[in-house]
Scaffold this active site. Structure first.
Site, PDB file in Angstrom:
ATOM      1  CG  HIS A 126      -1.994  -1.012   1.196  1.00 14.84           C
ATOM      2  ND1 HIS A 126      -2.820  -1.226   0.116  1.00 14.84           N
ATOM      3  CD2 HIS A 126      -2.369  -1.924   2.140  1.00 14.84           C
ATOM      4  CE1 HIS A 126      -3.658  -2.209   0.394  1.00 14.84           C
ATOM      5  NE2 HIS A 126      -3.391  -2.658   1.601  1.00 14.84           N
ATOM      6  CG  ASP A 129      -2.803  -8.459   0.764  1.00 14.86           C
ATOM      7  OD1 ASP A 129      -2.046  -8.798   1.672  1.00 14.86           O
ATOM      8  OD2 ASP A 129      -3.832  -7.777   0.951  1.00 14.86           O
ATOM      9  CG  HIS A 148      -6.652  -5.359   1.837  1.00 12.81           C
ATOM     10  ND1 HIS A 148      -6.196  -6.293   2.751  1.00 12.81           N
ATOM     11  CD2 HIS A 148      -7.803  -4.860   2.329  1.00 12.81           C
ATOM     12  CE1 HIS A 148      -7.040  -6.349   3.765  1.00 12.81           C
ATOM     13  NE2 HIS A 148      -8.027  -5.499   3.540  1.00 12.81           N
ATOM     14  CG  ASP A 172      -4.939 -10.230   3.459  1.00 10.96           C
ATOM     15  OD1 ASP A 172      -4.579 -10.798   2.407  1.00 10.96           O
ATOM     16  OD2 ASP A 172      -4.619  -9.061   3.735  1.00 10.96           O
TER      17      ASP A 172
END
Length: 343
Positions: free
Chosen positions: A124, A161, A163, A248
């Site tokens: 991120h 991931d 996200h 995740d």
């Protein structure tokens, strides 16, 4: 075959009580690798702190200066999600350096493939901002290192991931020499990663996003890997495959709503490892991102180590999701294939 592995107990110096991204994550991983004997089967590498010049290959001077200014200061929040401790800048540089150590070992021929078990995660972190638990973009720094220090012309990054790796995408959005492919839940933090985000200027077409609706599990995720990721990476013909590996997307993870099992993760990871064998002489480096259910994270990472070692064994102590019914993503995959002219 030699599998390089870099981690460091100093990663525990960056931790905040009650935060989902805490030191216990890597402690769970280390415990699992020791219990299974996997820690003795990899080539342990001592990481170093990435240099300022190496950080600036992916980040702005201002961003690096802001992080450096936190060194030695009291712990605090950079935003609603992202914290620093008095040692976080040092630890973040060490995380980036661990990714560099493994990448260097693979590209020099000292190792066949490798993994970097690091924190804080990185995908991120944008050129100019820390966010989403991430301070420095470990995978992006490794990609630039591969190009600048080892002369690679093309690097592929596959991000699994849950996200979207908005930071990695931003760093390479107009760069035709780095392919970025992301599977992620949508809608979900950080709100980026739509189909229409495909790159800009000379980098048009080298960003491929696969936004998955909540509830997608092993079948849909496997289809996305087989029908989009594999075709895209094959066409790009990278000299190195970097994998941003978050665990995740597992059904038990508390921060998202995808429904992969550990078996599903293992199948996807082995497909990517085999893909690296096809397109870039097996040169693959896996860098840890998210994963906040400790058993799922530890078992998923252990299975990934086995995959890189060529070990057929896998472990799924949590089993499949309670509901085997998944949303139909075949229309989504077809849209992506048409958008990117995939065979």
């Amino acid at each position: 075959m030699i599998t390089a592995y870099a981690t460091d107990p100093r990663f525990a110096l960056h931790t905040l009580e009650m935060h989902p991204e805490h030191a216990g994550r890597l402690q769970a991983v280390d415990t699992a690798l020791a219990a299974t004997g996997l820690a003795q089967r990899v080539e342990m590498l001592p990481p170093r702190e990435a240099t300022r010049e190496e950080l600036l290959a992916a980040h702005t001077h201002d961003h690096v200066d802001r992080l450096a200014a936190t060194q030695g200061r009291p712990a605090g929040m950079l935003d609603l999600d992202t914290y620093v401790t008095p040692r976080s800048y040092e630890v973040a540089r060490l995380a980036a350096g661990a990714a560099l150590a493994v990448t260097g070992a693979v590209l020099s021929g000292a190792a066949t493939n490798g993994l970097a078990a690091v924190r804080p995660p990185g995908h991120h972190a944008t050129p100019s901002r820390a966010m989403g638990f991430c301070l420095l973009n470990n995978v992006a720094i490794a990609a630039r290192y591969a190009q600048r220090q080892h002369g690679l012309a093309r690097v592929a990054i596959v991000d699994i991931d849950v996200h979207h790796g908005n930071g990695t995408q931003a760093i390479f959005y107009d760069d035709p020499t780095v392919l970025y492919v992301s599977t992620h839940q949508s809608p979900l933090y950080p709100g980026t990663g739509s189909l229409s985000e495909t790159g800009a200027g000379p980098g048009a077409g080298t960003t491929i996003n696969i936004p998955l609706p909540p509830g997608v599990g092993d079948r849909g995720f496997g289809a996305a890997i087989d029908e989009v990721v594999v075709s895209t990476v094959r066409r790009f013909e990278p000299e190195l495959l970097l994998i941003s590996a978050g665990f995740d997307a597992h059904w038990a993870d508390p921060l998202a709503q995808l429904a992969l099992s550990l078996d599903g993760y293992d199948a996807a990871m082995r497909r990517l490892v085999n893909l690296a064998g096809e397109v870039c002489r097996g040169r693959v480096v896996v860098v840890l991102e998210g994963g906040y259910h400790l058993r799922a994270l530890a078992a998923g990472w252990s299975n990934t180590v086995r995959a890189l070692l060529g070990d057929g064994e896998r472990d799924d102590p949590l089993g499949p999701a309670a509901s085997a019914q998944e949303p139909d993503i075949d229309p989504l995959i077809e849209r992506i294939r048409k958008l990117h002219n995939l065979p």
